[in-house]
Design an enzyme around this catalytic site. Sequence first.
Site, PDB file in Angstrom:
ATOM      1  N   SER A  35      -9.877   0.336   7.360  1.00  0.00           N
ATOM      2  CA  SER A  35      -9.266   0.382   6.031  1.00  0.00           C
ATOM      3  C   SER A  35      -8.725  -0.942   5.513  1.00  0.00           C
ATOM      4  O   SER A  35      -8.347  -1.034   4.343  1.00  0.00           O
ATOM      5  CB  SER A  35      -8.143   1.424   6.010  1.00  0.00           C
ATOM      6  OG  SER A  35      -8.684   2.720   6.146  1.00  0.00           O
ATOM      7  N   LYS A  65       0.836  -1.206   0.000  1.00  0.00           N
ATOM      8  CA  LYS A  65       0.000   0.000   0.000  1.00  0.00           C
ATOM      9  C   LYS A  65       0.869   1.253   0.000  1.00  0.00           C
ATOM     10  O   LYS A  65       1.894   1.320   0.676  1.00  0.00           O
ATOM     11  CB  LYS A  65      -0.912  -0.020   1.231  1.00  0.00           C
ATOM     12  CG  LYS A  65      -1.888   1.146   1.305  1.00  0.00           C
ATOM     13  CD  LYS A  65      -2.771   1.024   2.536  1.00  0.00           C
ATOM     14  CE  LYS A  65      -3.735   2.197   2.669  1.00  0.00           C
ATOM     15  NZ  LYS A  65      -4.589   2.072   3.869  1.00  0.00           N
ATOM     16  N   SER A  99      -9.409   2.288   3.108  1.00  0.00           N
ATOM     17  CA  SER A  99      -8.483   2.963   2.227  1.00  0.00           C
ATOM     18  C   SER A  99      -7.505   2.022   1.521  1.00  0.00           C
ATOM     19  O   SER A  99      -6.806   2.443   0.605  1.00  0.00           O
ATOM     20  CB  SER A  99      -7.696   4.006   3.035  1.00  0.00           C
ATOM     21  OG  SER A  99      -6.861   3.398   4.013  1.00  0.00           O
TER      22      SER A  99
END
Length: 479
Positions: free
Chosen positions: A175, A76, A151
């Site tokens: 997330s 990420k 996210s």
Amino acid sequence: MIGDLLTRPALELAELLRSGQIRARELVEAALFRLEEQEGSINAFSFVDAEMALAEAETISADDPRPFAGVPIAIKDGTPERGKPMRIGSMLFEDHVPDHDGASVRRLKEAGFVTVGRTTMPEFGILPTTEPRLGGPTRNPWDISLTPGGSSGGSAAAVAAGVVPLAHGSDGGGSLRIPATCCGLVGLKASRGRISFGQDRGDDPLVTEGVLTRTVADTSALLDVLAGYEPGDATWAPPPSRPFSEAVRTSPEGLRVGLLLEPPVSADLDPTCARGTEIAARLLEDLGHHVETIDSNPLTEQKWEAFDDVWAVLAAERVAAGEDILGRPPTPEDVEPLTWALYEKGRALDALSYRRSFARLQQVARQVVGATMSYDVSLTPALAERPVPLGTITGLEWPDPLDALSRSNRFSPYTALWNVTGQPAVSLPLFHGDDGLPLGVQLVGPPAGETILLALAGQLERTLPWSERLSPLALGAEE
């Protein structure tokens, strides 16, 4: 075809690599081919360095002692990786290139994973969808008109599309669990202090890192990789009495399970999400556990405003840090409207107000833990809605940008509470809805209780396996 293996669990791939049935370079080549093939549909990657990934894979042989040597993974974009852009979903950090690996990235590489790219995220990880102005929206492999969640949406989309067997992510309000639910994956938020940020930040009141996987076994094995003290940590979760990868193979008996259907904050619960949770409760009863409804909910909207205050300060810190990169003070044009609104809100909070907000969150945490401590595990819906269409929740077009937070709460009211309490929580893709999309539930363990949480999750997975359920994009890539 080797590419077909990318929808298999990482533990299975690691064994094939150790046995010499496949080579690391072949597997990484397949991941890069799948990435190129799928990226136009899902838009899940913010950066790819194929040459570096292939060069690293070329050095890995079957006798490599690292447990995941040669298995491809995606990282990420909110965590540092040496020599690769770390944009955090924001134009403000478009040119930022860290000179070191974050603690989790370092541990993943030490375990032998080969990073093939960095995955998309909403600006600063604020929203539960992934539609940053920088790079545009990431799409759900189950239906590209829908969000993959956020996210860690890029990571979830990459796994669900069959590009990589698992991907790194983080969770400050859901997330990991939100995109796992949207994309039919397993998403564990570990206990506060379980996974260290190392040199990059101190104790974080809300955020932890982790992975998105297809199986509870993979999730447990990766928790063994990521968990543990880093030199200089002020606090850390107590180590387990045995590896998490061992705990997941046990079948707990006679657990007390607290069922929470009422959203902790104001939201309407979609009947499909409610029905899935009720079916999960009956399944737990059939497995010999005792399920009863949690009566009290100590959370109020007024108390929840403190969560928004803390997030505003975190966003303000991010925006202020951009000045070092820009060489000038940031302006509203440098970030999305929601981010700027949070920046201004965070700056307006004086130190005393921030400390009061933080104290209110700690009060909420004590009340919630007290209300659930008589249960071994709690069960909730993972989301209050089905995955929403693209454009529903963004940081861009609102009369009042902060309304995006209220809309986010109505989508995912069940996740952020456990970031506040610090308890471990996992979303499991137990079912599918009539719409053909994954339908997940959330299990919450006691403080530092990943062992019992993962044992129960593993028991559910053995009872109702889901890893063979693939998205249309993953199935198309296998044909």
